[in-house]
Write a protein that holds these residues in place. Structure first.
Motif, short mmCIF file in Angstrom:
data_model
loop_
_atom_site.label_atom_id
_atom_site.label_comp_id
_atom_site.label_asym_id
_atom_site.label_seq_id
_atom_site.Cartn_x
_atom_site.Cartn_y
_atom_site.Cartn_z
N LEU A 187 17.43 9.13 -0.75
CA LEU A 187 17.66 8.39 -1.99
C LEU A 187 16.31 8.07 -2.64
O LEU A 187 15.37 7.64 -1.96
CB LEU A 187 18.42 7.10 -1.70
N LEU A 188 16.23 8.27 -3.94
CA LEU A 188 14.96 8.12 -4.65
C LEU A 188 15.00 6.94 -5.61
O LEU A 188 15.95 6.78 -6.38
CB LEU A 188 14.63 9.39 -5.44
N ALA A 189 13.93 6.15 -5.58
CA ALA A 189 13.75 5.06 -6.54
C ALA A 189 12.34 5.15 -7.11
O ALA A 189 11.45 5.77 -6.52
CB ALA A 189 13.96 3.71 -5.87
N TYR A 206 0.83 -1.20 0.00
CA TYR A 206 0.00 0.00 0.00
C TYR A 206 0.87 1.26 0.00
O TYR A 206 2.02 1.24 -0.42
CB TYR A 206 -1.00 -0.04 1.15
N THR A 207 0.30 2.38 0.51
CA THR A 207 0.97 3.68 0.42
C THR A 207 1.50 4.06 1.79
O THR A 207 0.73 4.47 2.68
CB THR A 207 -0.01 4.74 -0.11
N GLY A 262 6.20 5.14 -6.90
CA GLY A 262 5.78 4.40 -8.08
C GLY A 262 5.32 5.30 -9.21
O GLY A 262 4.59 6.27 -8.99
N LEU A 263 5.75 4.98 -10.42
CA LEU A 263 5.27 5.66 -11.63
C LEU A 263 4.48 4.69 -12.49
O LEU A 263 3.36 4.98 -12.87
CB LEU A 263 6.46 6.23 -12.42
N THR A 303 5.65 4.35 -1.79
CA THR A 303 4.53 5.28 -1.74
C THR A 303 4.13 5.72 -3.14
O THR A 303 4.62 5.18 -4.15
CB THR A 303 4.87 6.50 -0.87
N ARG A 304 3.24 6.70 -3.21
CA ARG A 304 2.70 7.26 -4.45
C ARG A 304 3.11 8.73 -4.55
O ARG A 304 3.35 9.39 -3.53
CB ARG A 304 1.18 7.18 -4.45
#
Length: 356
Positions: free
Chosen positions: A200-202, A108-109, A165-166, A138-139
């Motif tokens: 850090l971003l993924a 979930y988020t 998420g994209l 997350t979103r």
């Protein structure tokens, strides 16, 4: 001159990794470089929901989503976070001789709550000095500034990964899969998060979404490459039970990629990515009793070996076709298209600055 130096650095990095047999930068290798040893993820279910499930943005969730496929713990009584972390660390210590851990808030988020509640939740997972980081899925519509402030406050002691998420950069696809947000919302969230340089971003993308051709899937990879993520997860579209996608699949409205098609797509994607981007996942799957199709996605080791074999056959590796100038132009074009939308359909992206 600085940009030329960076390009030479990337060329050298690709060559060194190629000579060492590393055709892409795995997350495991990335963590070993940071901590000097193997680091293991402990997955935690914290009892969150999503805004496109509870009515905040919509109902029903994404058409492919059955969160039991991500975390089997959701089928059982939800234990306290302390219990989940303790059991996870104990299991990994015994089976893998693990000594360092990242707590992964996955289903979930995991930013969809008040900052006070989020802090209590995150704090309750940090039960040992052997925990070196937190990873939070997350979103893009659930990362307001106060949440970024909270995450940034942990970075003095912990490695913090924020996974936003994209799935696809194409709004028609996002609408079809009921994501409940558009591309503009995603870009705005990334621009704001990138200002917090210690986070850090993924991101996650899905290959094989309904209606998308090869070039459109590669455009999503180009966008991710241009935005400069620290990590990425690749997923193949797969069908789980009790989802809208299952109904569409059984009605013949959705076709799925073959394993060979998916392997080729991932190889194409890796070539476009910056060589320093960590690959957090190469494919997705689900438990046998939930997975409907394709059956090949259960063969994760074989998929990984086939991707390596494809890269070797091409005599290529991650970053081989990375073109910083072309990607910057691609991003500017995408931003321009968003800014040119009618005023009533614009979001805050219209005022956002391009990422540095």
């Amino acid at each position: 001159m600085e940009r030329e130096g960076e390009n030479w650095y990337y060329v050298a990095l690709r060559w060194v990794e190629h000579m060492q047999g590393r055709l892409y930068r795995s997350f495991g290798d990335d963590l070993k470089e940071r901590f000097g040893c193997r680091v293991w993820k402990v997955t935690v279910a914290a009892g969150f929901t999503c805004p496109n499930r509870d009515g905040g943005r919509g109902r029903g969730g994404c058409i492919y989503c059955n969160n039991e496929g991500f975390n089997p713990n959701l089928r059982q009584r939800l234990e306290s976070i302390h219990e989940q972390v303790e059991k996870g660390m104990d299991l990994l210590s015994k089976k893998k001789r693990a000594s360092k851990f990242i707590i992964y808030f996955q289903p979930y988020t995991n930013t969809y709550a008040s900052v006070e509640d989020l802090k209590n939740i995150y704090d309750s997972s940090l039960i040992s000095d052997d925990i070196v980081g937190i990873s939070i899925g997350t979103r893009p519509d659930c990362v307001p500034e106060e949440v970024l402030d909270l995450l940034e406050s942990y970075t003095g002691k912990y490695m913090i990964w924020l996974e936003i998420g994209l799935q696809s950069m194409h709004d028609r696809t996002l609408n079809l899969i009921n994501r409940g947000h558009d591309l503009a919302t995603f870009i705005d969230a990334i621009i704001r998060a990138k200002r917090r340089r210690t986070i850090l971003l993924a991101t996650h993308i899905i290959h094989g979404l309904p209606g998308e051709n090869h070039e459109e899937m590669m455009d999503t990879v180009r966008l991710v490459s241009a935005l400069g993520f620290d990590g990425i997860k690749f997923h193949n579209l797969h069908v789980m039970r009790n989802t809208v996608l299952e109904r569409m699949y059984r009605e013949g409205k959705v076709s799925l990629l073959t394993m060979e098609e998916y392997v080729s797509l991932v190889a194409d994607s890796l070539e476009i990515l910056p060589p320093q981007t960590a690959i957090l996942r190469l494919s997705g799957d689900a438990p046998d009793d939930i997975l409907v199709a394709p059956s090949w996605c259960r063969r994760k080791l074989e998929i990984r070996e086939m991707i390596n074999a494809e890269l070797k056959k091409r005599r290529t590796s991650q970053g081989a076709r990375y073109d910083e100038k072309a990607l910057s132009m691609f991003l500017e074009k995408a931003m321009g298209a968003l800014r040119s939308r009618p005023r009533e359909s614009r979001t805050c992206i219209a005022k956002a600055a391009l990422p540095l």
